[in-house]
Design a protein around this motif. Structure first.
Motif, short mmCIF file in Angstrom:
data_model
loop_
_atom_site.label_atom_id
_atom_site.label_comp_id
_atom_site.label_asym_id
_atom_site.label_seq_id
_atom_site.Cartn_x
_atom_site.Cartn_y
_atom_site.Cartn_z
N ARG A 106 0.99 -1.20 0.12
CA ARG A 106 0.11 -0.09 -0.02
C ARG A 106 1.02 1.20 0.12
O ARG A 106 1.74 1.36 0.99
N ASP A 247 -3.74 -3.69 8.04
CA ASP A 247 -4.86 -3.00 7.58
C ASP A 247 -5.08 -1.58 8.49
O ASP A 247 -5.47 -0.84 8.05
N ASP A 251 -4.46 2.57 6.72
CA ASP A 251 -5.49 3.54 7.13
C ASP A 251 -4.99 4.87 7.77
O ASP A 251 -5.04 6.03 7.32
#
Ligand code: IPM
Ligand code: MG
Length: 365
Positions: A106, A247, A251
């Protein structure tokens, strides 16, 4: 070059943002002389409504047969019992698991135009360029037992955190490979002062590190890392961690580049290099409250398409061109609501996509 690309837009804002990403990919094909054949399929809630399941066999087989998958987002209150089962996400989880998409980089990159659009001081975020590499198909998300039940003393629930050394080693290896092509720094994030899975994670990461003497390996506890990520993000290069930690930290990390609407991701079946199969999706979800209003930010989806070009098609110049076009449009001052400074003129999802596609044209003229 001809490539088949599966497009699974899903629910909520998924279709809107994915549409802009395919528009940009279409433009890339025109400019660079490629042929991309898009194969669209249903996934998630819309697939449940239409076919009864979150992903049909036909769509799964179609997607598996393509060079890569461009995915939007799935889920929404209509289908999901929050805190219980999330049937609309089963299609995505099946693709991740059955196609062994275990490595999920990511990308958190501060584009210069947005340096004043984050909740942080500009000197903290200027130049931030890091990757949170999330293990995607193991750990708490998948291991059994996972269930809820009732007893005389009240309801109980269990999830299981389980990792094999092979699962850890393969994702850590991807972390080293990614770091090797960048600033050669890999941080392995765990909670080895408490969790057995993390203790094994740290041992395996250290062992695998012996194969990569040119990359500097460090370790950090996940709680400390949540601070480090916002205290000193410019120092970070590649961070590798398990499914749950990845996860959560991704964010948090996305805020460093302005918005969840700016962060793309790739879900890969191996290390980048050699046209690895992958699924590409924005980190954000379906955002049902703003769906269908032409206000969602399509840039995370467009930047995910750039990762698709880079990792699955090995079209490096094309990927850079898309990223440069996104930056150019932002430099010109165009903003969707999630990344706008006070007083900016806002543009919608479609206009943002069109402007990126147009910027691409002009950047090659
Ligand atoms: C993500 C999302 C998903 C996840 C949800 C929607 C199941 O939060 O990709 O980060 O937790 O994997
Ligand atoms: Mg998430």
């Amino acid at each position: 070059m001809q490539s088949d690309i599966a497009v699974l837009p899903g629910d909520g804002i998924g279709p809107e943002v994915t549409h802009e990403a395919t528009k940009v990919l279409g433009k890339v094909a025109d400019i660079f002389g490629h042929k991309f054949d898009f194969h669209e399929g249903l996934i998630g809630g819309i697939s449940i409504d239409t076919t009864g399941v979150a992903l049909t066999e036909e769509t799964f087989e179609m997607a598996r047969g393509c060079a890569a998958i461009l995915f939007g987002a799935t889920g929404g209150p209509k289908w999901d019992d929050i805190g219980g089962t999330m049937p609309s996400n089963r299609g995505l989880f099946r693709i991740r698991k059955e196609l062994q998409l275990f490595a999920n980089p990511r990308h958190i990159k501060m584009l210069p135009a947005l340096v004043n659009c984050t909740p942080f001081k500009s000197e903290t975020v200027e130049g931030v360029d890091l990757i949170i590499l999330r293990e995607l198909i193991g750990g708490l998300y998948f291991a059994e037992p996972r269930k809820q039940w009732s007893t005389a003393e009240g309801r109980q629930a269990v999830d299981t955190m389980f990792y094999t050394e092979a699962e850890i080693a393969r994702v850590v290896r991807v972390g080293f490979e990614l770091a090797r092509g960048r600033r050669k720094r890999l941080m392995s994030v765990d909670k080895s002062n408490v969790l057995q899975t993390s203790s094994l994670w740290r041992k395996v990461a250290t062992e695998v590190g012996k194969e990569y003497p040119d990359v500097e390996l460090s370790h950090m506890y996940v709680d400390a890392c949540t601070m480090e990520l916002i205290r000193n993000p410019r120092e970070l290069d590649v961070l590798v961690m398990d499914n749950t930690f990845g996860d959560i930290l991704s964010d948090e990390g996305s805020m460093l580049c302005g918005s969840l609407g700016m962060a793309p991701s790739a879900s890969l079946s191996g290390s980048p290099g050699g046209k690895v199969f992958g699924l590409y999706e924005p980190i954000h979800g379906t955002a049902p409250t703003i769906a269908g209003q032409d206000i969602a930010n399509p840039l995370a989806s467009i930047l995910s398409a750039a990762l698709l070009l880079r990792y699955s098609l090995e079209l490096f110049d094309e990927a850079l061109a898309v990223e440069a076009a996104v930056n150019a449009v932002l430099e010109e001052g165009y903003r969707t609501a999630d990344i706008a400074e006070k007083g900016r003129q806002l543009i919608g999802t479609k206009e943002m996509g069109q402007r990126v596609a147009d910027a691409l044209t002009s950047s090659r003229n």
